[in-house]
Write a protein that holds these residues in place. Sequence first.
Motif, PDB file in Angstrom:
ATOM      1  N   ALA A   2      -6.233  21.574  -5.652  1.00 49.59           N
ATOM      2  CA  ALA A   2      -5.178  20.701  -6.171  1.00 49.59           C
ATOM      3  C   ALA A   2      -4.807  19.621  -5.165  1.00 49.59           C
ATOM      4  CB  ALA A   2      -3.949  21.537  -6.536  1.00 49.59           C
ATOM      5  N   LEU A   3      -4.703  19.976  -3.898  1.00 50.65           N
ATOM      6  CA  LEU A   3      -4.384  18.992  -2.869  1.00 50.65           C
ATOM      7  C   LEU A   3      -5.508  17.980  -2.683  1.00 50.65           C
ATOM      8  CD1 LEU A   3      -2.582  21.189  -0.218  1.00 50.65           C
ATOM      9  CD2 LEU A   3      -1.574  19.487  -1.736  1.00 50.65           C
ATOM     10  N   SER A   4      -6.751  18.430  -2.823  1.00 56.14           N
ATOM     11  CA  SER A   4      -7.863  17.488  -2.705  1.00 56.14           C
ATOM     12  C   SER A   4      -7.885  16.518  -3.885  1.00 56.14           C
ATOM     13  CB  SER A   4      -9.194  18.227  -2.578  1.00 56.14           C
ATOM     14  OG  SER A   4      -9.484  18.930  -3.768  1.00 56.14           O
ATOM     15  N   ILE A   5      -7.503  16.971  -5.068  1.00 55.09           N
ATOM     16  CA  ILE A   5      -7.402  16.078  -6.223  1.00 55.09           C
ATOM     17  C   ILE A   5      -6.300  15.051  -5.983  1.00 55.09           C
ATOM     18  CG2 ILE A   5      -6.766  15.970  -8.660  1.00 55.09           C
ATOM     19  CD1 ILE A   5      -8.142  18.727  -8.952  1.00 55.09           C
ATOM     20  N   THR A   6      -5.178  15.481  -5.443  1.00 50.20           N
ATOM     21  CA  THR A   6      -4.085  14.561  -5.143  1.00 50.20           C
ATOM     22  C   THR A   6      -4.511  13.547  -4.077  1.00 50.20           C
ATOM     23  OG1 THR A   6      -2.471  16.266  -5.683  1.00 50.20           O
ATOM     24  CG2 THR A   6      -1.681  14.415  -4.382  1.00 50.20           C
ATOM     25  N   ALA A   7      -5.198  14.006  -3.044  1.00 54.06           N
ATOM     26  CA  ALA A   7      -5.671  13.094  -1.993  1.00 54.06           C
ATOM     27  C   ALA A   7      -6.670  12.087  -2.550  1.00 54.06           C
ATOM     28  CB  ALA A   7      -6.300  13.894  -0.859  1.00 54.06           C
ATOM     29  N   PHE A   8      -7.545  12.531  -3.440  1.00 53.99           N
ATOM     30  CA  PHE A   8      -8.502  11.607  -4.048  1.00 53.99           C
ATOM     31  C   PHE A   8      -7.783  10.573  -4.902  1.00 53.99           C
ATOM     32  CE2 PHE A   8     -11.262  10.320  -7.543  1.00 53.99           C
ATOM     33  CZ  PHE A   8     -12.307   9.760  -6.822  1.00 53.99           C
ATOM     34  N   ALA A   9      -6.747  10.979  -5.621  1.00 49.84           N
ATOM     35  CA  ALA A   9      -5.983  10.036  -6.441  1.00 49.84           C
ATOM     36  C   ALA A   9      -5.303   8.983  -5.572  1.00 49.84           C
ATOM     37  CB  ALA A   9      -4.957  10.778  -7.284  1.00 49.84           C
ATOM     38  N   VAL A  10      -4.760   9.396  -4.449  1.00 48.37           N
ATOM     39  CA  VAL A  10      -4.123   8.447  -3.534  1.00 48.37           C
ATOM     40  C   VAL A  10      -5.169   7.483  -2.966  1.00 48.37           C
ATOM     41  CG1 VAL A  10      -2.935   8.221  -1.321  1.00 48.37           C
ATOM     42  CG2 VAL A  10      -2.194   9.946  -2.955  1.00 48.37           C
ATOM     43  N   LEU A  11      -6.306   8.002  -2.548  1.00 46.78           N
ATOM     44  CA  LEU A  11      -7.371   7.155  -2.018  1.00 46.78           C
ATOM     45  C   LEU A  11      -7.864   6.169  -3.077  1.00 46.78           C
ATOM     46  CD1 LEU A  11      -9.292   6.536   0.343  1.00 46.78           C
ATOM     47  CD2 LEU A  11     -10.838   8.227  -0.635  1.00 46.78           C
ATOM     48  N   ALA A  12      -8.056   6.637  -4.293  1.00 48.52           N
ATOM     49  CA  ALA A  12      -8.509   5.752  -5.368  1.00 48.52           C
ATOM     50  C   ALA A  12      -7.472   4.666  -5.649  1.00 48.52           C
ATOM     51  CB  ALA A  12      -8.792   6.563  -6.626  1.00 48.52           C
ATOM     52  N   ALA A  13      -6.200   5.025  -5.642  1.00 51.03           N
ATOM     53  CA  ALA A  13      -5.145   4.032  -5.884  1.00 51.03           C
ATOM     54  C   ALA A  13      -5.121   2.976  -4.784  1.00 51.03           C
ATOM     55  CB  ALA A  13      -3.790   4.716  -5.977  1.00 51.03           C
ATOM     56  N   LEU A  14      -5.333   3.388  -3.547  1.00 53.52           N
ATOM     57  CA  LEU A  14      -5.345   2.422  -2.446  1.00 53.52           C
ATOM     58  C   LEU A  14      -6.552   1.487  -2.527  1.00 53.52           C
ATOM     59  CD1 LEU A  14      -4.149   4.636   0.524  1.00 53.52           C
ATOM     60  CD2 LEU A  14      -2.881   2.855  -0.672  1.00 53.52           C
ATOM     61  N   VAL A  15      -7.702   2.026  -2.898  1.00 53.18           N
ATOM     62  CA  VAL A  15      -8.906   1.189  -3.029  1.00 53.18           C
ATOM     63  C   VAL A  15      -8.732   0.212  -4.185  1.00 53.18           C
ATOM     64  CG1 VAL A  15     -11.358   1.234  -3.651  1.00 53.18           C
ATOM     65  CG2 VAL A  15     -10.470   2.824  -1.943  1.00 53.18           C
ATOM     66  N   ILE A  16      -8.241   0.691  -5.317  1.00 49.94           N
ATOM     67  CA  ILE A  16      -8.019  -0.190  -6.464  1.00 49.94           C
ATOM     68  C   ILE A  16      -6.983  -1.252  -6.139  1.00 49.94           C
ATOM     69  CG2 ILE A  16      -7.104  -0.263  -8.818  1.00 49.94           C
ATOM     70  CD1 ILE A  16      -8.475   2.492  -9.232  1.00 49.94           C
ATOM     71  N   ASP A  17      -5.919  -0.862  -5.451  1.00 46.29           N
ATOM     72  CA  ASP A  17      -4.887  -1.819  -5.078  1.00 46.29           C
ATOM     73  C   ASP A  17      -5.438  -2.864  -4.116  1.00 46.29           C
ATOM     74  OD1 ASP A  17      -2.058  -2.693  -5.074  1.00 46.29           O
ATOM     75  OD2 ASP A  17      -2.155  -2.116  -2.965  1.00 46.29           O
ATOM     76  N   TRP A  68       0.819  -1.208   0.000  1.00 44.10           N
ATOM     77  CA  TRP A  68       0.000   0.000   0.000  1.00 44.10           C
ATOM     78  C   TRP A  68       0.855   1.261   0.000  1.00 44.10           C
ATOM     79  CZ3 TRP A  68      -4.903  -0.528   3.474  1.00 44.10           C
ATOM     80  CH2 TRP A  68      -5.650  -1.620   3.047  1.00 44.10           C
ATOM     81  N   VAL A  69       2.020   1.190   0.613  1.00 39.81           N
ATOM     82  CA  VAL A  69       2.879   2.380   0.677  1.00 39.81           C
ATOM     83  C   VAL A  69       3.355   2.762  -0.714  1.00 39.81           C
ATOM     84  CG1 VAL A  69       5.021   3.307   1.604  1.00 39.81           C
ATOM     85  CG2 VAL A  69       3.585   1.875   3.039  1.00 39.81           C
ATOM     86  N   SER A  70       3.805   1.790  -1.491  1.00 38.37           N
ATOM     87  CA  SER A  70       4.286   2.130  -2.831  1.00 38.37           C
ATOM     88  C   SER A  70       3.132   2.571  -3.727  1.00 38.37           C
ATOM     89  CB  SER A  70       5.037   0.960  -3.459  1.00 38.37           C
ATOM     90  OG  SER A  70       4.163  -0.096  -3.756  1.00 38.37           O
ATOM     91  N   ALA A  71       1.935   2.015  -3.544  1.00 40.37           N
ATOM     92  CA  ALA A  71       0.778   2.464  -4.320  1.00 40.37           C
ATOM     93  C   ALA A  71       0.432   3.909  -3.983  1.00 40.37           C
ATOM     94  CB  ALA A  71      -0.416   1.555  -4.064  1.00 40.37           C
ATOM     95  N   ALA A  72       0.484   4.246  -2.700  1.00 40.19           N
ATOM     96  CA  ALA A  72       0.173   5.613  -2.284  1.00 40.19           C
ATOM     97  C   ALA A  72       1.231   6.603  -2.775  1.00 40.19           C
ATOM     98  CB  ALA A  72       0.056   5.684  -0.763  1.00 40.19           C
ATOM     99  N   ILE A  73       2.492   6.214  -2.689  1.00 39.87           N
ATOM    100  CA  ILE A  73       3.560   7.107  -3.136  1.00 39.87           C
ATOM    101  C   ILE A  73       3.502   7.315  -4.641  1.00 39.87           C
ATOM    102  CG2 ILE A  73       6.067   7.294  -3.402  1.00 39.87           C
ATOM    103  CD1 ILE A  73       6.311   6.004  -0.624  1.00 39.87           C
ATOM    104  N   THR A  74       3.254   6.244  -5.382  1.00 33.47           N
ATOM    105  CA  THR A  74       3.164   6.366  -6.832  1.00 33.47           C
ATOM    106  C   THR A  74       2.006   7.274  -7.241  1.00 33.47           C
ATOM    107  OG1 THR A  74       4.081   4.159  -7.078  1.00 33.47           O
ATOM    108  CG2 THR A  74       2.916   5.060  -8.961  1.00 33.47           C
TER     109      THR A  74
END
Length: 58
Positions: A38-53, A10-16
């Motif tokens: 912009a920060l909320s878009i970045t946070a949403f991308a991290v959350l989406a990546a973690l859910v998908i992962d 999960w850490v590498s998914a969040a960092i990527t």
Amino acid sequence: MYDKNTKKDWVSAAITAALGAGAVTTFAISQGQHPAIALSITAFAVLAALVIDHYSPS
């Protein structure tokens, strides 16, 4: 042949996701977008990546 019991990282998914979305939102901020958006878009991308992962088959 392939190791089917790999642990998800999960850490590498969040960092990527944060690096990818952060690069795009940095450009958006330089073009005049509000930093909070912009920060909320970045946070949403991290959350989406973690859910998908989490739910993707490994």
